[in-house]
Design an enzyme around this catalytic site. Structure first.
Site, PDB file in Angstrom:
ATOM      1  N   LYS A   1      -4.309  10.439  -3.130  1.00 58.25           N
ATOM      2  CA  LYS A   1      -3.285  10.092  -4.125  1.00 58.25           C
ATOM      3  C   LYS A   1      -3.260  11.087  -5.271  1.00 58.25           C
ATOM      4  O   LYS A   1      -2.497  10.957  -6.219  1.00 58.25           O
ATOM      5  CB  LYS A   1      -3.553   8.693  -4.687  1.00 58.25           C
ATOM      6  CG  LYS A   1      -3.332   7.579  -3.665  1.00 58.25           C
ATOM      7  CD  LYS A   1      -3.472   6.240  -4.335  1.00 58.25           C
ATOM      8  CE  LYS A   1      -3.638   5.112  -3.360  1.00 58.25           C
ATOM      9  NZ  LYS A   1      -2.421   4.733  -2.654  1.00 58.25           N
TER      10      LYS A   1
ATOM     11  N   GLN B   1      -4.644   4.481  -8.957  1.00 57.22           N
ATOM     12  CA  GLN B   1      -3.334   4.916  -9.476  1.00 57.22           C
ATOM     13  C   GLN B   1      -3.442   5.647 -10.807  1.00 57.22           C
ATOM     14  O   GLN B   1      -2.458   6.174 -11.302  1.00 57.22           O
ATOM     15  CB  GLN B   1      -2.397   3.704  -9.634  1.00 57.22           C
ATOM     16  CG  GLN B   1      -1.990   3.081  -8.330  1.00 57.22           C
ATOM     17  CD  GLN B   1      -1.297   4.060  -7.389  1.00 57.22           C
ATOM     18  OE1 GLN B   1      -0.757   5.080  -7.798  1.00 57.22           O
ATOM     19  NE2 GLN B   1      -1.329   3.750  -6.104  1.00 57.22           N
TER      20      GLN B   1
ATOM     21  N   ASP C   1     -10.510  -0.129 -10.805  1.00 51.84           N
ATOM     22  CA  ASP C   1      -9.843   0.516  -9.675  1.00 51.84           C
ATOM     23  C   ASP C   1      -8.938   1.611 -10.241  1.00 51.84           C
ATOM     24  O   ASP C   1      -7.876   1.326 -10.795  1.00 51.84           O
ATOM     25  CB  ASP C   1      -9.038  -0.550  -8.910  1.00 51.84           C
ATOM     26  CG  ASP C   1      -8.202   0.053  -7.787  1.00 51.84           C
ATOM     27  OD1 ASP C   1      -8.117   1.299  -7.696  1.00 51.84           O
ATOM     28  OD2 ASP C   1      -7.622  -0.731  -7.009  1.00 51.84           O
TER      29      ASP C   1
ATOM     30  N   HIS D   1      -4.324  -4.660  -6.133  1.00 48.40           N
ATOM     31  CA  HIS D   1      -4.073  -4.252  -4.748  1.00 48.40           C
ATOM     32  C   HIS D   1      -5.010  -5.070  -3.846  1.00 48.40           C
ATOM     33  O   HIS D   1      -6.092  -5.462  -4.279  1.00 48.40           O
ATOM     34  CB  HIS D   1      -4.408  -2.754  -4.655  1.00 48.40           C
ATOM     35  CG  HIS D   1      -4.073  -2.106  -3.353  1.00 48.40           C
ATOM     36  ND1 HIS D   1      -4.878  -2.192  -2.241  1.00 48.40           N
ATOM     37  CD2 HIS D   1      -3.033  -1.321  -3.000  1.00 48.40           C
ATOM     38  CE1 HIS D   1      -4.335  -1.487  -1.255  1.00 48.40           C
ATOM     39  NE2 HIS D   1      -3.216  -0.950  -1.689  1.00 48.40           N
TER      40      HIS D   1
ATOM     41  N   CYS E   1       0.937  -3.992  -0.631  1.00 49.66           N
ATOM     42  CA  CYS E   1      -0.451  -4.504  -0.610  1.00 49.66           C
ATOM     43  C   CYS E   1      -0.783  -5.253  -1.881  1.00 49.66           C
ATOM     44  O   CYS E   1      -1.905  -5.145  -2.414  1.00 49.66           O
ATOM     45  CB  CYS E   1      -1.465  -3.382  -0.379  1.00 49.66           C
ATOM     46  SG  CYS E   1      -1.258  -2.555   1.179  1.00 49.66           S
TER      47      CYS E   1
HETATM   48  N1  PMP Z   1      -5.971   0.269  -5.308  1.00 51.79           N
HETATM   49  C1  PMP Z   1      -4.753   0.634  -5.718  1.00 51.79           C
HETATM   50  C2  PMP Z   1      -4.303   0.268  -7.101  1.00 51.79           C
HETATM   51  C3  PMP Z   1      -3.921   1.338  -4.846  1.00 51.79           C
HETATM   52  O1  PMP Z   1      -2.700   1.695  -5.244  1.00 51.79           O
HETATM   53  C4  PMP Z   1      -4.392   1.670  -3.552  1.00 51.79           C
HETATM   54  C5  PMP Z   1      -3.517   2.420  -2.567  1.00 51.79           C
HETATM   55  N2  PMP Z   1      -2.195   2.003  -2.516  1.00 51.79           N
HETATM   56  C6  PMP Z   1      -5.679   1.282  -3.190  1.00 51.79           C
HETATM   57  C7  PMP Z   1      -6.432   0.578  -4.091  1.00 51.79           C
HETATM   58  C8  PMP Z   1      -6.244   1.601  -1.849  1.00 51.79           C
HETATM   59  O2  PMP Z   1      -6.460   2.973  -1.722  1.00 51.79           O
HETATM   60  P1  PMP Z   1      -6.901   3.607  -0.333  1.00 51.79           P
HETATM   61  O3  PMP Z   1      -5.922   3.094   0.684  1.00 51.79           O
HETATM   62  O4  PMP Z   1      -6.796   5.078  -0.552  1.00 51.79           O
HETATM   63  O5  PMP Z   1      -8.301   3.153  -0.069  1.00 51.79           O
END
Ligand code: PMP
Length: 405
Positions: free
Chosen positions: A225, A202, A199, A122, A363
């Site tokens: 999430k 997910q 990270d 991401h 993203c």
């Molecule tokens: N890493 C991953 C794998 C994600 O899916 C996301 C959110 N789509 C993020 C980071 C960013 O998370 P946040 O917007 O809650 O900071």
């Protein structure tokens, strides 16, 4: 005990709402999941009964607010099996947690030092390292994927060099659903003396990550999430590393003593929590863990897997429909395109039928480039989704396809 989907759904009032004159079918859980009523009630209680700034307060409600927030810290610590509450830093979410590590831990990196990422990251796990690259001249190395959407682990191992200072990769891909072997990847990095950030944004809604088992140095995730409130999240960090790192932001809460000549910093975890935290959100966040524990993380996982196994072959019967990511143990995320139809058009028409999916690059533009596409339509399941909703998705897609071809 059987999976009591009706009871679970009753906890989420939003699932009753309509979009236009259609019943909402919410399949955008990868972007954010819905929040149970009990968690929302905790937010309300935080404002209506216990709103007082945390820490340092001698008065009763300040102490209550502090205790509730610190209760959540212990809850997180227990859930992810961290050794100490000092290793749980509260942040605004995954993005801030990674920025914190890149900014603070990254201060020790020098020009030519190498950080290993993967092509399925991401943007939150790419851009902070690029900002660090601008400041320090580090080099980013990127692990690729095979056609099933799995990391090329031979390449991962081959990218390590004497200059490698960090490996940072996702536990589960938000596009492909791929579950990466983070424990093995961490062990390899450690065998080369390289620290690891995982990270977990997910992963945390689908499984229970054990910090002492994975043995990574940093693990990050967001509350929103995993059925919790927005605006709060976690950085887990190994205590010795956190202790060796400079503060990320300066301000109140993170100091022991301030004078204009010299300031000393607070102990962990407060050293990294400058300013007033979202103590209302953090108090309510404990309820998200309660929800997951009540339903059972294994049961949630099995339910989502059953939905995935039901939906995938039925979608693949639709002429021209292509799914990206086919790892056998993938998470319940289905990214797809249909023929030449634009992902946005598909998502727009599905919305008219009440089905909420995400469209675009999610993203993850470098991954889109690797796949040779501008974006996908993405449907993703959570604890409260039903087989009827899976059918509604399939039927809605079948309905919109003739409009787009
Ligand atoms: N890493 C991953 C794998 C994600 O899916 C996301 C959110 N789509 C993020 C980071 C960013 O998370 P946040 O917007 O809650 O900071």
């Amino acid at each position: 005990m059987s999976y009591d989907i009706d009871n679970i759904r009753d906890e989420f009032p939003i699932l009753q709402r309509k979009v236009g004159d259609r019943q909402l079918v919410y399949l955008d859980n990868t972007a954010t999941s819905q929040t149970p009523h009990r968690v929302v009630e905790e937010v309300v209680a935080g404002y209506e009964h216990t709103k007082a700034n945390v820490h340092r307060g001698v008065h009763t409600i300040s102490q209550e607010a502090t205790d509730l927030m610190e209760h959540t810290r212990r809850r997180v610590q227990g859930w992810i099996n961290a050794r100490s509450f000092e290793e749980i830093i509260f942040t605004r979410g995954t993005t801030e947690s990674i920025n914190l590590v890149a900014s603070s831990f990254g201060q020790r990196f020098r020009e030519g030092d190498e950080v290993i990422l993967t092509v399925m990251e991401h943007h939150a796990n790419i851009v902070p390292w690029q900002l660090l690259r601008q400041r320090t001249g580090i080099v980013l190395k990127v692990v690729g994927i095979n056609d099933r959407g799995e990391l090329d682990l031979d390449q991962y191992r081959s990218l390590f060099s004497p200059r490698t200072v960090m490996a940072s990769f996702t536990h589960i891909s938000n596009v492909l659903g791929t579950v990466n072997p983070v424990k093995e990847m961490t062990a390899f990095a450690h065998s080369r003396g390289v620290p690891v950030l995982v990270d977990g944004a997910q992963a945390i809604p689908h499984l229970r990550p054990d910090m002492q088992d994975i043995d990574c140095d940093f693990y990050v995730f967001s509350s929103h999430k995993m059925y919790g409130p927005t605006g709060v999240g976690v950085l887990y960090g190994r205590k010795e590393l956190l202790e060796s790192m400079p503060p990320y932001q300066g301000g109140g809460e993170m100091i022991k003593h301030v004078s204009f000549e010299h300031t000393t910093f607070a102990d962990l975890p407060f050293k990294f929590e400058a300013g007033t935290p979202d103590y209302v959100g953090l108090r309510a966040y404990a309820g998200a863990f309660d929800f997951i524990e009540r339903v059972g993380i294994e049961s949630i996982h099995e339910h989502e897997k059953a939905l995935l196994d039901y939906t995938t072959p039925r979608l693949l019967e639709i002429p021209g429909l292509k799914i990206y990511g086919s790892q056998p143990q993938k998470a319940a995320v289905i990214s797809f395109n249909i023929g030449d139809a634009h992902n946005y058009d598909v998502g727009f028409l599905l919305d008219k039928l009440g089905v909420a999916v995400r469209t675009g690059h999610h993203c993850a533009q470098p991954l889109m480039e690797r796949l040779g596409i501008p974006g996908t339509v993405r449907a993703s399941f959570a604890a409260y989704n039903t087989f009827e909703e899976a059918d509604a998705l399939i039927a809605a897609i079948k309905r919109v396809v003739p409009m787009l071809m």
